[in-house]
Design an enzyme around this catalytic site. Structure first.
Site, PDB file in Angstrom:
ATOM      1  N   GLU A 136       0.788  -1.436   0.359  1.00 58.71           N
ATOM      2  CA  GLU A 136      -0.009   0.244  -0.059  1.00 58.71           C
ATOM      3  C   GLU A 136       1.232   1.370  -0.422  1.00 58.71           C
ATOM      4  O   GLU A 136       1.138   2.011   0.532  1.00 58.71           O
ATOM      5  CB  GLU A 136      -0.942  -0.208   1.068  1.00 58.71           C
ATOM      6  CG  GLU A 136      -1.628   1.218   1.762  1.00 58.71           C
ATOM      7  CD  GLU A 136      -2.670   1.273   2.367  1.00 58.71           C
ATOM      8  OE1 GLU A 136      -3.880   2.498   2.506  1.00 58.71           O
ATOM      9  OE2 GLU A 136      -3.029   0.805   3.240  1.00 58.71           O
ATOM     10  N   GLU A 234     -12.182   3.564   3.220  1.00 57.06           N
ATOM     11  CA  GLU A 234     -12.159   3.504   4.580  1.00 57.06           C
ATOM     12  C   GLU A 234     -11.882   5.269   5.258  1.00 57.06           C
ATOM     13  O   GLU A 234     -10.603   5.973   4.104  1.00 57.06           O
ATOM     14  CB  GLU A 234     -10.980   2.792   4.614  1.00 57.06           C
ATOM     15  CG  GLU A 234      -9.192   3.163   5.185  1.00 57.06           C
ATOM     16  CD  GLU A 234      -7.903   2.882   4.628  1.00 57.06           C
ATOM     17  OE1 GLU A 234      -7.783   1.672   5.829  1.00 57.06           O
ATOM     18  OE2 GLU A 234      -7.110   2.604   4.337  1.00 57.06           O
TER      19      GLU A 234
END
Length: 254
Positions: A136, A234
């Site tokens: 990520e 998120e």
């Protein structure tokens, strides 16, 4: 595309415990969830809630977090991956890694090569176990130092160099926007290297549609490029659960 929810931040109306949030997410039609660090989570209770609702734990973060770009941390990275693998197998989940911060005294190519070296070893561990890792890119600055991998473009360069089906990129549109990167252009032709997409709007990291990101263009491009995975929500909700989810679905066309 289906929606996944970060239950550490979302469905808080259901209470503090994550199993209750999983049940609330399921009742709202969200059958995939994600959380961050795993070691202190009530995994047995989470498994019960997932099975009860027919939901999936899509991903969690490898911990402790260590640097991919510092060879002194590599054995700790691999040990953390090894510890996480049984959890990933148990829940059929992906394991998330971030790069660690830049090392200002070290040439950029040397840091890139270090990340590739350890990720090749980590991907071999994951592949042998039948699970996957997601790298990520994260935009974060501490003491003037940015994360080494904070753009989709650099993340994809590293995933391509590792060249393993056990490693894919987690492309987070919020972090990409923080770097002023063109998210769609950064993906380019390399959609097959992307395992997951997460979203939140700038500024504030709230629901899609509350900020400056052009979600219509991003979602259109993801579909045109053949993305078929989940869209991970998120963000920090600004309104109660049902209204927040409705806002996100509307902005994303999901």
């Amino acid at each position: 595309m289906k929606i996944a929810a970060c239950i550490e931040w979302m469905f808080a109306d259901a209470g503090e415990d994550l199993p209750s949030r999983i049940r609330a997410a399921s009742a709202a039609g969200v059958k995939a969830v994600e959380f961050h660090l795993w070691r202190e989570k009530p995994l047995d209770a989470i498994e019960v809630a997932l099975k009860e609702t027919g939901s999936q734990l899509l991903s969690f973060c490898v911990e402790p977090r260590r640097s991919l770009v510092d060879p002194a941390d590599h054995e700790a990275v691999l040990a953390a991956v090894a510890d996480a693998i049984p959890v990933a197998q148990r829940f059929n989940s992906a394991m998330i890694l971030a790069s660690g911060f830049t090392r200002p005294e070290v040439p950029e190519q040397e840091q890139f090569d270090a990340a590739v070296t350890v990720l090749k070893r980590a991907a071999e561990l994951a592949g042998q176990a039948g699970v996957v890792l997601w790298l990520e890119p994260v935009y974060m600055v501490i003491n003037g130092q940015r994360m080494f991998v904070d753009t989709v473009r650099r993340g994809l360069d590293i995933v391509a160099a590792v060249d393993s089906p056990a490693l894919r990129l987690l492309a987070d549109a919020y972090h990409s926007a923080q770097t002023q990167e063109d998210f769609v252009a950064a993906i380019g032709y390399r959609m097959p290297l992307i395992g997951h997409v997460q979203v939140a709007d700038t500024n504030g990291r709230h629901e899609p549609g509350t900020g400056d990101i052009d979600w219509t263009s991003i979602m259109k491009a993801l579909r045109q490029k053949g993305y078929e995975g989940a869209i991970g929500l998120e963000y920090f909700p600004t309104v109660p659960d049902s209204a927040s989810l409705a806002m996100s679905r509307d902005a994303l066309g999901l």
